[in-house]
Design a protein around this motif. Structure first.
Motif, PDB file in Angstrom:
ATOM      1  N   PRO A 180       0.816  -1.227   0.000  1.00  0.00           N
ATOM      2  CA  PRO A 180       0.000   0.000   0.000  1.00  0.00           C
ATOM      3  C   PRO A 180       0.854   1.284   0.000  1.00  0.00           C
ATOM      4  O   PRO A 180       0.588   2.215  -0.758  1.00  0.00           O
ATOM      5  CB  PRO A 180      -0.798  -0.133   1.298  1.00  0.00           C
ATOM      6  N   ALA A 181       1.894   1.311   0.844  1.00  0.00           N
ATOM      7  CA  ALA A 181       2.723   2.524   0.916  1.00  0.00           C
ATOM      8  C   ALA A 181       3.483   2.742  -0.391  1.00  0.00           C
ATOM      9  O   ALA A 181       3.534   3.865  -0.917  1.00  0.00           O
ATOM     10  CB  ALA A 181       3.705   2.413   2.087  1.00  0.00           C
ATOM     11  N   GLY A 182       4.060   1.668  -0.922  1.00  0.00           N
ATOM     12  CA  GLY A 182       4.884   1.799  -2.130  1.00  0.00           C
ATOM     13  C   GLY A 182       4.071   2.178  -3.353  1.00  0.00           C
ATOM     14  O   GLY A 182       4.529   2.971  -4.196  1.00  0.00           O
ATOM     15  N   ILE A 183       2.867   1.621  -3.464  1.00  0.00           N
ATOM     16  CA  ILE A 183       1.998   1.962  -4.606  1.00  0.00           C
ATOM     17  C   ILE A 183       1.724   3.470  -4.597  1.00  0.00           C
ATOM     18  O   ILE A 183       1.818   4.157  -5.607  1.00  0.00           O
ATOM     19  CB  ILE A 183       0.655   1.195  -4.505  1.00  0.00           C
ATOM     20  N   VAL A 206      -1.901   0.322   9.861  1.00  0.00           N
ATOM     21  CA  VAL A 206      -2.999  -0.213   9.046  1.00  0.00           C
ATOM     22  C   VAL A 206      -2.954   0.395   7.632  1.00  0.00           C
ATOM     23  O   VAL A 206      -2.277   1.388   7.380  1.00  0.00           O
ATOM     24  CB  VAL A 206      -4.379  -0.049   9.731  1.00  0.00           C
ATOM     25  N   ILE A 207      -3.653  -0.246   6.728  1.00  0.00           N
ATOM     26  CA  ILE A 207      -3.417  -0.019   5.291  1.00  0.00           C
ATOM     27  C   ILE A 207      -3.651   1.429   4.835  1.00  0.00           C
ATOM     28  O   ILE A 207      -2.768   2.031   4.206  1.00  0.00           O
ATOM     29  CB  ILE A 207      -4.246  -1.033   4.467  1.00  0.00           C
ATOM     30  N   PRO A 208      -4.812   2.035   5.136  1.00  0.00           N
ATOM     31  CA  PRO A 208      -5.028   3.399   4.627  1.00  0.00           C
ATOM     32  C   PRO A 208      -3.969   4.409   5.128  1.00  0.00           C
ATOM     33  O   PRO A 208      -3.441   5.187   4.311  1.00  0.00           O
ATOM     34  CB  PRO A 208      -6.436   3.729   5.116  1.00  0.00           C
TER      35      PRO A 208
HETATM   36  C1  LIG Z   1      -2.393 -10.564  10.263  1.00  0.00           C
HETATM   37  C2  LIG Z   1      -2.543  -9.085   9.967  1.00  0.00           C
HETATM   38  C3  LIG Z   1      -3.791  -8.491  10.064  1.00  0.00           C
HETATM   39  C4  LIG Z   1      -3.944  -7.150   9.766  1.00  0.00           C
HETATM   40  N1  LIG Z   1      -5.191  -6.605   9.808  1.00  0.00           N
HETATM   41  C5  LIG Z   1      -5.385  -5.365   9.296  1.00  0.00           C
HETATM   42  C6  LIG Z   1      -6.695  -4.869   9.109  1.00  0.00           C
HETATM   43  O1  LIG Z   1      -7.669  -5.513   9.497  1.00  0.00           O
HETATM   44  N2  LIG Z   1      -6.845  -3.654   8.499  1.00  0.00           N
HETATM   45  C7  LIG Z   1      -5.781  -2.902   8.087  1.00  0.00           C
HETATM   46  O2  LIG Z   1      -5.980  -1.815   7.518  1.00  0.00           O
HETATM   47  N3  LIG Z   1      -4.512  -3.347   8.291  1.00  0.00           N
HETATM   48  C8  LIG Z   1      -4.297  -4.556   8.865  1.00  0.00           C
HETATM   49  N4  LIG Z   1      -3.030  -5.033   9.024  1.00  0.00           N
HETATM   50  C9  LIG Z   1      -1.873  -4.138   8.777  1.00  0.00           C
HETATM   51  C10 LIG Z   1      -1.525  -3.927   7.320  1.00  0.00           C
HETATM   52  O3  LIG Z   1      -1.888  -5.030   6.521  1.00  0.00           O
HETATM   53  C11 LIG Z   1      -0.021  -3.676   7.108  1.00  0.00           C
HETATM   54  O4  LIG Z   1       0.580  -3.064   8.197  1.00  0.00           O
HETATM   55  C12 LIG Z   1       0.151  -2.795   5.863  1.00  0.00           C
HETATM   56  O5  LIG Z   1      -0.186  -3.584   4.730  1.00  0.00           O
HETATM   57  C13 LIG Z   1       1.557  -2.272   5.738  1.00  0.00           C
HETATM   58  O6  LIG Z   1       1.708  -1.650   4.477  1.00  0.00           O
HETATM   59  P1  LIG Z   1       3.162  -1.438   3.895  1.00  0.00           P
HETATM   60  O7  LIG Z   1       2.993  -0.940   2.506  1.00  0.00           O
HETATM   61  O8  LIG Z   1       3.955  -0.647   4.854  1.00  0.00           O
HETATM   62  O9  LIG Z   1       3.798  -2.907   3.911  1.00  0.00           O
HETATM   63  P2  LIG Z   1       3.374  -4.254   3.184  1.00  0.00           P
HETATM   64  O10 LIG Z   1       1.914  -4.342   2.957  1.00  0.00           O
HETATM   65  O11 LIG Z   1       4.018  -5.333   3.984  1.00  0.00           O
HETATM   66  O12 LIG Z   1       4.096  -4.123   1.786  1.00  0.00           O
HETATM   67  C14 LIG Z   1       5.506  -4.166   1.689  1.00  0.00           C
HETATM   68  C15 LIG Z   1       5.869  -4.637   0.293  1.00  0.00           C
HETATM   69  O13 LIG Z   1       7.282  -4.616   0.153  1.00  0.00           O
HETATM   70  C16 LIG Z   1       7.718  -5.822  -0.435  1.00  0.00           C
HETATM   71  N5  LIG Z   1       9.093  -6.028   0.035  1.00  0.00           N
HETATM   72  C17 LIG Z   1       9.493  -6.249   1.313  1.00  0.00           C
HETATM   73  N6  LIG Z   1      10.831  -6.320   1.385  1.00  0.00           N
HETATM   74  C18 LIG Z   1      11.284  -6.133   0.114  1.00  0.00           C
HETATM   75  C19 LIG Z   1      12.585  -6.098  -0.442  1.00  0.00           C
HETATM   76  N7  LIG Z   1      13.677  -6.232   0.310  1.00  0.00           N
HETATM   77  N8  LIG Z   1      12.700  -5.890  -1.777  1.00  0.00           N
HETATM   78  C20 LIG Z   1      11.589  -5.742  -2.563  1.00  0.00           C
HETATM   79  N9  LIG Z   1      10.335  -5.782  -2.059  1.00  0.00           N
HETATM   80  C21 LIG Z   1      10.179  -5.951  -0.741  1.00  0.00           C
HETATM   81  C22 LIG Z   1       6.732  -6.853   0.050  1.00  0.00           C
HETATM   82  O14 LIG Z   1       6.692  -7.977  -0.809  1.00  0.00           O
HETATM   83  C23 LIG Z   1       5.424  -6.064   0.027  1.00  0.00           C
HETATM   84  O15 LIG Z   1       4.787  -6.112  -1.217  1.00  0.00           O
HETATM   85  C24 LIG Z   1      -2.831  -6.367   9.365  1.00  0.00           C
HETATM   86  C25 LIG Z   1      -1.583  -6.965   9.271  1.00  0.00           C
HETATM   87  C26 LIG Z   1      -1.428  -8.306   9.580  1.00  0.00           C
HETATM   88  C27 LIG Z   1      -0.081  -8.909   9.458  1.00  0.00           C
END
Ligand SMILES: Cc1cc2nc3c(=O)[nH]c(=O)nc-3n(C[C@H](O)[C@H](O)[C@H](O)COP(=O)(O)OP(=O)(O)OC[C@H]3O[C@@H](n4cnc5c(N)ncnc54)[C@H](O)[C@@H]3O)c2cc1C
Length: 428
Positions: free
Chosen positions: A27-30, A383-385
């Motif tokens: 979500p953050a990277g997109i 969380v995602i948003p």
């Molecule tokens: C079990 C669980 C339940 C949850 N429930 C909820 C909920 O109900 N509602 C809600 O809003 N949020 C919920 N969350 C939280 C939320 O899903 C995450 O915190 C959020 O998706 C984080 O977004 P992000 O973009 O920071 O990381 P991520 O979604 O983890 O995305 C990171 C991306 O980076 C990629 N990546 C990682 N390392 C590398 C690398 N070295 N090189 C290249 N690519 C890499 C990964 O493949 C991934 O695509 C939940 C999380 C978990 C684990």
């Protein structure tokens, strides 16, 4: 003692040179990549898997939290809301209620592709960022490994959206390490939720003991998160997950909630254990429900997340580490880049830009769940948003700093906020 060996130095190809390199296509990277590219920066998005979305697609984490405040007022707009609208136009959104939105994992991947490609983002999937390129205090890109081999990507600014802060850590940024329970979400079909609810109403005591019972039998409980296909009995299941490497689901228990976790998202053996153990618990849970719970007799396993559910790991120390006390006390920040629906002491959770700027190092921003917040705020920031919100802010700041020819930490907050507001971000 850990044995080591020394790798010989080697020449590697420079695969590309871009203005902004975003690592991690969740979500953050997109949001970071789309925002930077829309402002004219040549932007590359590197993702280790073959799809975008991170936990919101491959992780099967499908309910969008932190969007609405307790009065039901929407606090997040910008790219997050654009994504929801686009998902709503296809078969990609389930509105359980006006303030409870669930996304479809597969449409999330497709819409994320479209968002990035329309903005002109250069996508590089199937690529792990394995190291940072650093000269002095400046991050100058990353090294990626893929089927094409080991290659360098040079960048004027990097945005770490990897969730685990991989690039920042490799670059030498200071961080705090945390652990929470690791889960593994999944999707089921063939559920007759009306029959389950009727049984629950008739047998409230049995129903309330259900979760403990299934755990006692080594399985995980089957919640029912809405999907666009719920009318066909399709639901997603959010899994609380494992506290440690010991014991059965029953002994993992509930105390401490998500914060009880001891497994490290940076330890490959912990990750391997979690994958295998959680799949075992899913199978045991399905078996238990099929045999014991009305409405679940015909339940089918449709998918297990291809991405393990890591809730917390590195949090990169920022120029301004944001604390819960600050929010509770209503401290204002001149560089707020957005707010969420979470409220503390009557004040909305606001994010200052400086929580995305690492304490040291130039040429690097962080976004998503690895930004600089304390333990009191992480639950609502990760969380995602809100992750899309900080992604949009980081991508926007990256592009603006290049346009203005100033260091990231010297970017004029008023200029950043004006751009974010023009792009639909709700600011206090
Ligand atoms: C079990 C669980 C339940 C949850 N429930 C909820 C909920 O109900 N509602 C809600 O809003 N949020 C919920 N969350 C939280 C939320 O899903 C995450 O915190 C959020 O998706 C984080 O977004 P992000 O973009 O920071 O990381 P991520 O979604 O983890 O995305 C990171 C991306 O980076 C990629 N990546 C990682 N390392 C590398 C690398 N070295 N090189 C290249 N690519 C890499 C990964 O493949 C991934 O695509 C939940 C999380 C978990 C684990």
């Amino acid at each position: 003692m850990m044995h080591t060996l020394v790798e010989p130095p080697r020449e590697i190809p420079i695969a590309d040179e871009v203005d902004v390199l975003v690592v991690g296509g969740g979500p953050a990277g997109i949001a970071a990549a789309t925002a930077a590219a829309r402002l004219g920066a040549r932007t590359m998005l590197v993702e280790r898997y073959g799809y975008l979305g991170g936990l919101a697609s491959g992780g099967l984490v499908l309910v969008m939290c932190g969007v609405f405040d307790p009065q039901g007022e929407r606090r997040i707009d910008g790219l997050f809301w654009e994504m929801m609208q686009r998902l709503g136009e296809v078969d990609g959104l389930a509105e359980e209620s006006p303030t409870r939105l669930h996304v479809d994992s597969e449409w999330f991947k497709i819409v994320a592709d479209e968002l990035c490609i329309e903005a002109g983002v250069v996508l590089r999937l199937h690529s792990w960022a394995v190291d940072a390129l650093v000269e002095g205090e400046r991050v100058k890109g990353a090294i990626v490994e893929s089927k094409s081999g080991r290659q360098a990507i040079l960048a004027r600014v990097c945005v770490d959206a990897s969730g685990d802060g991989d690039v920042a850590a490799r670059a030498g940024a200071a961080y705090d390490m945390r652990t929470m329970r690791i889960g593994l979400d999944f999707k089921v079909g063939g559920v007759d939720l009306a029959a389950y609810h009727a049984w629950r109403k008739a047998h409230p005591e049995q129903a309330s003991a259900l979760r403990d019972e299934v755990r006692a039998q080594g399985g995980c409980p089957l919640g029912a998160g809405a999907t666009p296909y719920s009318d066909q009995g399709v639901y997603w299941v959010n899994v609380l997950g494992l506290a440690n490497r010991e014991g059965t689901a029953a002994r993992q228990g509930l105390p401490g909630g998500v914060f009880a976790g001891e497994l490290s998202a940076l330890d490959v053996q912990d990750l391997t254990f979690a994958e295998v153990e959680l799949r075992r618990q899913i199978a045991a849970g399905l078996d238990f429900y099929r045999r014991n719970v009305p409405g679940y007799r015909d339940v089918r396993l449709l998918a297990i997340a291809s991405e393990l559910g890591v809730r917390d790991s590195r949090r990169v120390r920022g120029v301004h580490p944001l604390t819960r006390t600050e929010i509770e006390e209503g401290v204002g920040f001149a560089d707020v880049v957005g707010m969420t629906g979470a409220v503390y002491g009557g004040h909305p959770l606001q994010v200052p830009y400086r929580a995305l700027v690492p304490e040291t190092l130039e040429g690097l921003l962080v976004s998503g769940r690895c930004i600089s917040v304390d333990d009191g705020l992480i639950h609502d920031m990760r969380v995602i948003p809100p992750c899309m919100l900080t992604g949009q802010a980081a991508g926007t700041a990256a592009a603006l700093s290049l346009q203005a020819g100033v260091a990231l930490r010297a970017l004029d907050p008023a200029r950043l906020r004006a751009q974010l507001a023009a792009d639909g971000v709700l600011l206090p």
